[in-house]
Design a protein around this motif. Structure first.
Motif, PDB file in Angstrom:
ATOM      1  N   VAL A 152      68.637 -58.158   5.105  1.00  0.00           N
ATOM      2  CA  VAL A 152      69.804 -57.328   5.384  1.00  0.00           C
ATOM      3  C   VAL A 152      70.427 -57.758   6.709  1.00  0.00           C
ATOM      4  O   VAL A 152      71.646 -57.790   6.862  1.00  0.00           O
ATOM      5  N   THR A 153      69.571 -58.100   7.653  1.00  0.00           N
ATOM      6  CA  THR A 153      70.015 -58.621   8.952  1.00  0.00           C
ATOM      7  C   THR A 153      69.324 -59.954   9.202  1.00  0.00           C
ATOM      8  O   THR A 153      68.308 -60.276   8.578  1.00  0.00           O
ATOM      9  N   ALA A 154      69.859 -60.714  10.115  1.00  0.00           N
ATOM     10  CA  ALA A 154      69.375 -62.084  10.330  1.00  0.00           C
ATOM     11  C   ALA A 154      68.006 -62.144  10.982  1.00  0.00           C
ATOM     12  O   ALA A 154      67.233 -63.080  10.743  1.00  0.00           O
ATOM     13  N   SER A 155      67.676 -61.166  11.817  1.00  0.00           N
ATOM     14  CA  SER A 155      66.405 -61.236  12.542  1.00  0.00           C
ATOM     15  C   SER A 155      65.925 -59.833  12.883  1.00  0.00           C
ATOM     16  O   SER A 155      66.702 -58.875  12.883  1.00  0.00           O
ATOM     17  N   THR A 156      64.619 -59.713  13.126  1.00  0.00           N
ATOM     18  CA  THR A 156      64.076 -58.431  13.551  1.00  0.00           C
ATOM     19  C   THR A 156      64.613 -58.071  14.928  1.00  0.00           C
ATOM     20  O   THR A 156      64.933 -58.955  15.732  1.00  0.00           O
ATOM     21  N   GLU A 157      64.691 -56.789  15.171  1.00  0.00           N
ATOM     22  CA  GLU A 157      65.201 -56.341  16.463  1.00  0.00           C
ATOM     23  C   GLU A 157      64.335 -55.223  17.007  1.00  0.00           C
ATOM     24  O   GLU A 157      63.688 -54.495  16.262  1.00  0.00           O
ATOM     25  N   ARG A 158      64.338 -55.094  18.322  1.00  0.00           N
ATOM     26  CA  ARG A 158      63.751 -53.943  18.996  1.00  0.00           C
ATOM     27  C   ARG A 158      64.850 -53.304  19.837  1.00  0.00           C
ATOM     28  O   ARG A 158      65.509 -53.964  20.633  1.00  0.00           O
ATOM     29  N   ARG A 159      65.047 -52.014  19.612  1.00  0.00           N
ATOM     30  CA  ARG A 159      66.019 -51.265  20.401  1.00  0.00           C
ATOM     31  C   ARG A 159      65.292 -50.096  21.046  1.00  0.00           C
ATOM     32  O   ARG A 159      64.956 -49.117  20.383  1.00  0.00           O
ATOM     33  N   GLY A 160      65.039 -50.252  22.326  1.00  0.00           N
ATOM     34  CA  GLY A 160      64.203 -49.282  23.007  1.00  0.00           C
ATOM     35  C   GLY A 160      62.791 -49.354  22.466  1.00  0.00           C
ATOM     36  O   GLY A 160      62.175 -50.424  22.438  1.00  0.00           O
ATOM     37  N   ILE A 161      62.283 -48.244  21.997  1.00  0.00           N
ATOM     38  CA  ILE A 161      60.926 -48.224  21.447  1.00  0.00           C
ATOM     39  C   ILE A 161      60.924 -48.403  19.921  1.00  0.00           C
ATOM     40  O   ILE A 161      59.868 -48.422  19.306  1.00  0.00           O
ATOM     41  N   GLU A 162      62.105 -48.544  19.333  1.00  0.00           N
ATOM     42  CA  GLU A 162      62.201 -48.644  17.876  1.00  0.00           C
ATOM     43  C   GLU A 162      62.287 -50.101  17.436  1.00  0.00           C
ATOM     44  O   GLU A 162      63.022 -50.898  18.027  1.00  0.00           O
ATOM     45  N   GLU A 163      61.544 -50.428  16.364  1.00  0.00           N
ATOM     46  CA  GLU A 163      61.577 -51.760  15.785  1.00  0.00           C
ATOM     47  C   GLU A 163      62.290 -51.719  14.436  1.00  0.00           C
ATOM     48  O   GLU A 163      62.128 -50.763  13.666  1.00  0.00           O
ATOM     49  N   PHE A 164      63.064 -52.760  14.140  1.00  0.00           N
ATOM     50  CA  PHE A 164      63.831 -52.839  12.912  1.00  0.00           C
ATOM     51  C   PHE A 164      63.442 -54.098  12.131  1.00  0.00           C
ATOM     52  O   PHE A 164      63.379 -55.193  12.704  1.00  0.00           O
ATOM     53  N   ALA A 165      63.192 -53.906  10.831  1.00  0.00           N
ATOM     54  CA  ALA A 165      62.858 -55.030   9.957  1.00  0.00           C
ATOM     55  C   ALA A 165      64.135 -55.717   9.495  1.00  0.00           C
ATOM     56  O   ALA A 165      65.240 -55.206   9.676  1.00  0.00           O
ATOM     57  N   THR A 166      63.975 -56.841   8.852  1.00  0.00           N
ATOM     58  CA  THR A 166      65.146 -57.558   8.334  1.00  0.00           C
ATOM     59  C   THR A 166      65.490 -57.154   6.909  1.00  0.00           C
ATOM     60  O   THR A 166      66.582 -57.449   6.422  1.00  0.00           O
ATOM     61  N   SER A 167      64.561 -56.478   6.216  1.00  0.00           N
ATOM     62  CA  SER A 167      64.771 -56.143   4.808  1.00  0.00           C
ATOM     63  C   SER A 167      64.509 -54.662   4.579  1.00  0.00           C
ATOM     64  O   SER A 167      63.953 -53.955   5.424  1.00  0.00           O
TER      65      SER A 167
END
Length: 340
Positions: A152-167
């Motif tokens: 869904v997105t190109a790469s994993t991200e961390r925003r503050g203490i939250e982590e986001f997957a790519t799928s």
């Protein structure tokens, strides 16, 4: 029997999950009990119709999640969810969650194109964008790709203490291999084969080769198998309305025959601009129904069945019909119940 005389591989049923609008909880509970009964009888699958603005199941996702906590073996599916009324991203999340809860037993089926009766709720679901929405096969493929785990997105991200997957999360491995497509034409059957969907047929189809329902259905299934990259492992489900009467009371059997008789006038007569054909409802003893199915050209090329329950009966009738399907009709077709 299916194909070369092999016994019926899988026996299932399909329900609309009707309820009284004055007491919807009771109707939904009854649907869950029917599913539980089917599992206890060794049936292989239970399928939910998907209805909007009707007194039937409007949210299969929610009901399947509930059923996941009350069953352990039976496969659960939808036949069918119109993808045009869904957001592919959100639906991928919901069905991934349900499949995780089910331990990989989900069998979701879909249709594409403008949903049936869309004019009734078009403005409620797409008040500003209906004219720009794509209701076709591309929307379903977008859903399939999300379920498969495409990014869904190109790469994993961390925003503050939250982590986001790519799928899409949760990702349920194997769900993409259990997607079904509801067909009523040769074009849609070939498309399903070419794009990796299993095939759901029903009691309604287009008249493309005359007016005999079974002949048309068989031609579409054969086109599907011809286009399938691995036809030996392709799954084809037939969904006729089937009402066995082995343990029915005389009063129940009379109501069943009256129900079928009231619908018989449309059989063999193309309906509407699309030339839709309706199959005859099968009412009788399991031996009588088994004989009719063996002679049915569509059944002969199916690998499994999801017999449709009639819309307008009560819990006692559904319990009797399900019981006769599992205890009499299935064995008459060479089917073996699954236990444990």
């Amino acid at each position: 029997m299916p194909h070369d005389g092999r016994p019926l591989e899988r026996l299932g049923f399909l329900t609309i999950g009707s309820f009284d609008p004055a007491d919807p909880a009771a109707g939904h509970e009854e649907t869950l009990r029917v599913i539980e009964r089917a599992e206890s009888l060794g049936m292989d699958s239970a399928w939910l119709r998907h209805r909007h603005l009707q007194h039937g199941i409007s949210s299969p996702v929610a009901l399947l999640a509930a059923a996941s906590q009350r069953t352990s073996r039976i496969a659960l599916g939808t036949a069918v969810t119109p993808i045009g009324a869904e957001n592919p991203f959100r639906l991928a999340e919901d069905l991934g969650t349900v499949d995780v809860l089910l331990g990989g037993r989900l069998q979701p089926g879909f249709s594409s194109g403008t949903p049936m009766h869309f004019d009734l709720y078009r403005e409620a679901i797409y008040p500003d964008t209906a004219d720009r929405e794509d209701f076709g096969d591309t929307r379903l493929l977008r859903f399939r790709d999300l379920v498969r785990g495409d990014a869904v997105t190109a790469s994993t991200e961390r925003r503050g203490i939250e982590e986001f997957a790519t799928s899409v999360q949760p990702h349920s491995s194997g769900l993409v291999d259990r997607l079904w497509y509801g067909t009523g034409s040769t074009r849609s059957a070939v498309w399903a084969a070419e794009h990796g969907f299993h095939l759901l047929t029903s009691s309604v189809t287009r008249s493309e080769v005359g007016t005999d329902f079974a002949t048309n259905q068989r031609a579409q299934v054969e086109a599907y198998l011809d286009a399938h990259p691995d036809p030996a492992n392709a799954r084809v489900s037939q969904g006729l309305v089937v009402i066995p009467t082995d343990s029915a009371t005389p009063e129940q059997a009379a109501r069943y025959r009256a129900y079928a008789d009231a619908r018989s006038g449309r059989v063999g007569v193309p309906q509407g601009p699309a030339g839709l054909l309706f199959a005859a409802d099968l009412v009788g003893t399991s031996g009588e129904i088994a004989d009719r199915l063996r002679a049915d050209a569509g059944y002969q090329v199916a690998t499994e069945v999801a017999f449709a329950l009639p819309f307008s009966f009560g819990p006692e009738e559904y319990a009797q019909i399900i019981g006769d399907m599992a205890e009499h009709l299935g064995p008459a077709l060479g089917w073996t119940p699954q236990r444990g």
